[in-house]
Design an enzyme around this catalytic site. Structure first.
Site, PDB file in Angstrom:
ATOM      1  N   GLU A  72      -7.385   4.420   7.360  1.00  0.00           N
ATOM      2  CA  GLU A  72      -7.277   5.848   7.023  1.00  0.00           C
ATOM      3  C   GLU A  72      -8.240   6.607   6.151  1.00  0.00           C
ATOM      4  OE1 GLU A  72      -3.487   5.543   5.266  1.00  0.00           O
ATOM      5  OE2 GLU A  72      -2.439   5.104   7.085  1.00  0.00           O
ATOM      6  N   ASN A 115       1.013  -1.052   0.034  1.00  0.00           N
ATOM      7  CA  ASN A 115      -0.024  -0.152  -0.017  1.00  0.00           C
ATOM      8  C   ASN A 115       0.699   1.058   0.060  1.00  0.00           C
ATOM      9  OD1 ASN A 115      -1.837   1.968   0.499  1.00  0.00           O
ATOM     10  ND2 ASN A 115      -2.322   1.261   2.642  1.00  0.00           N
ATOM     11  N   TRP A 116       1.033   1.749  -1.225  1.00  0.00           N
ATOM     12  CA  TRP A 116       1.956   3.192  -1.449  1.00  0.00           C
ATOM     13  C   TRP A 116       1.253   4.350  -0.704  1.00  0.00           C
ATOM     14  CZ3 TRP A 116       4.263   2.973  -6.750  1.00  0.00           C
ATOM     15  CH2 TRP A 116       4.978   1.910  -6.835  1.00  0.00           C
ATOM     16  N   LYS A 117       0.036   4.166  -0.457  1.00  0.00           N
ATOM     17  CA  LYS A 117      -0.694   5.417   0.308  1.00  0.00           C
ATOM     18  C   LYS A 117      -0.493   6.608  -0.796  1.00  0.00           C
ATOM     19  CE  LYS A 117       0.090   3.662   4.718  1.00  0.00           C
ATOM     20  NZ  LYS A 117      -0.182   3.657   6.187  1.00  0.00           N
ATOM     21  N   HIS A 148      -9.620   0.827   4.122  1.00  0.00           N
ATOM     22  CA  HIS A 148      -8.536   1.133   4.944  1.00  0.00           C
ATOM     23  C   HIS A 148      -8.946   2.163   6.092  1.00  0.00           C
ATOM     24  CE1 HIS A 148      -4.610   2.429   6.196  1.00  0.00           C
ATOM     25  NE2 HIS A 148      -4.085   1.349   5.656  1.00  0.00           N
ATOM     26  N   GLY A 152       1.860   2.434  10.918  1.00  0.00           N
ATOM     27  CA  GLY A 152       2.783   3.570  10.832  1.00  0.00           C
ATOM     28  C   GLY A 152       3.664   3.910  11.779  1.00  0.00           C
ATOM     29  N   GLU A 175      -5.665  -4.944  10.303  1.00  0.00           N
ATOM     30  CA  GLU A 175      -4.644  -4.034  10.612  1.00  0.00           C
ATOM     31  C   GLU A 175      -5.176  -3.374  11.998  1.00  0.00           C
ATOM     32  OE1 GLU A 175      -2.595  -2.696   6.697  1.00  0.00           O
ATOM     33  OE2 GLU A 175      -4.457  -1.653   6.715  1.00  0.00           O
ATOM     34  N   SER A 226       2.960  -1.885  10.375  1.00  0.00           N
ATOM     35  CA  SER A 226       4.396  -1.806  10.753  1.00  0.00           C
ATOM     36  C   SER A 226       5.070  -3.249  10.407  1.00  0.00           C
ATOM     37  CB  SER A 226       4.753  -1.561  12.092  1.00  0.00           C
ATOM     38  OG  SER A 226       4.220   0.084  11.991  1.00  0.00           O
ATOM     39  N   GLY A 268       2.876  -1.045   4.446  1.00  0.00           N
ATOM     40  CA  GLY A 268       2.940   0.328   3.928  1.00  0.00           C
ATOM     41  C   GLY A 268       4.133   1.004   3.829  1.00  0.00           C
TER      42      GLY A 268
HETATM   43  C1  PEP Z   1      -1.069   0.291   6.108  1.00  0.00           C
HETATM   44  O1  PEP Z   1      -1.318   1.469   6.260  1.00  0.00           O
HETATM   45  O2  PEP Z   1      -1.761  -0.498   5.237  1.00  0.00           O
HETATM   46  C2  PEP Z   1       0.187  -0.236   6.654  1.00  0.00           C
HETATM   47  C3  PEP Z   1       0.360  -1.328   6.729  1.00  0.00           C
HETATM   48  O3  PEP Z   1       1.232   0.658   6.828  1.00  0.00           O
HETATM   49  P1  PEP Z   1       2.423   0.466   7.596  1.00  0.00           P
HETATM   50  O4  PEP Z   1       3.286  -0.848   7.237  1.00  0.00           O
HETATM   51  O5  PEP Z   1       3.161   1.764   7.411  1.00  0.00           O
HETATM   52  O6  PEP Z   1       2.152   0.371   9.090  1.00  0.00           O
END
Ligand code: PEP
Length: 255
Positions: free
Chosen positions: A98, A10-12, A96, A174, A168, A213, A234
């Protein structure tokens, strides 16, 4: 049953056209073409077409990070399932945290998106997970149960093989520190049991992947857990070496 492991990037809202193409080219040069792992990349909307062309004929698939919950019409600024398919996507991310948090997406909107993605034959990753407050108040299971029941409402058992559940925990996304393996295991087992009870007659239940993470240091302790069919990545997915290390370790986790 051993199911193919999934690594989902997921590049966001990151990168630009130059850095996005460089990252894809580097990943394609680095990953072993015979690795038995399903790899999906979700770039921001404007780079879908660019990435689609770069990955053509490779083992990487393309995802959109969202679709709108109607098929088409007067929805300025929104993007439909057909449009992301037209740009080369075979996957979509739905719900997601976010988007639940900043765009106020509800379980009912998320459910409509899942129904639309299924009717358009897109593979979908439905994201669920508790916030820090919900965890502190011992509301992990009611929260996830509600997200699953409402998110999957009216989904036909025939469509389940195109759906993946992404667990998640919102409080670790993050943060640089993943949830503890025993906590991940507990929630994945709970999700598995819920899926069994929601779809007792299904031949194939959705895979369940963990996100929050994930990095090249913690991946082995996560991917080896029961009912963990892959990971959603992410930050670490924005770095070729970190991402490819994760893919290779997931590939090496098979017996
Ligand atoms: C995400 O937001 O889907 C995610 C997994 O982010 P991160 O790996 O940065 O926690």
């Amino acid at each position: 049953m051993t199911r193919k492991k999934l690594v989902f990037a997921n590049w966001k809202m990151n990168l630009n056209s130059d850095s996005a193409s460089q990252l894809v080219k580097d990943i394609l040069l680095t990953i072993n073409k015979d690795i038995d792992v399903e790899i999906v990349i979700a770039p921001p909307f404007p780079y879908l077409n660019l990435v689609s062309k770069l990955i053509e004929g490779t083992k990487i698939d393309l995802a959109s990070q969202n679709i709108f919950h109607e098929e088409n019409g007067p929805y300025t600024g929104e993007v439909s399932a057909q449009m992301v398919i037209d740009m080369g996507s075979s996957w979509v991310m739905i719900g997601h945290s976010e988007r639940r948090q900043h765009l106020l997406e509800t379980n009912s909107m998320i459910n409509k998106k899942l129904i639309i993605s299924s009717s358009n034959n897109l593979n979908a990753i439905l994201c669920v997970g508790e916030t820090y407050d919900e965890r502190r108040q011992d509301k992990i299971f009611p929260t996830i149960s509600d997200q699953l029941k409402r998110g999957l409402s009216e989904i036909r058992k025939e469509d389940l093989s195109n759906i993946v559940i992404g667990y998640e925990p919102v409080w670790v996304i993050g943060s640089g520190k993943s949830a503890k393996p025993k906590d991940i295991l507990e929630v994945h087992n709970f999700i598995h049991e819920m899926l069994v009870s929601l779809f007792p007659k299904a031949e194939e239940l959705p895979r369940i992947v963990y996100g929050g993470s994930v990095n090249s240091e913690n991946i082995e302790s996560i991917i080896s857990l029961e009912n963990v069919d892959g990971v959603l990545v992410g930050n670490a997915a924005l770095d070729c070496k970190k991402f490819c290390d994760i893919v290779m370790k997931v590939g090496g986790s098979h017996d």
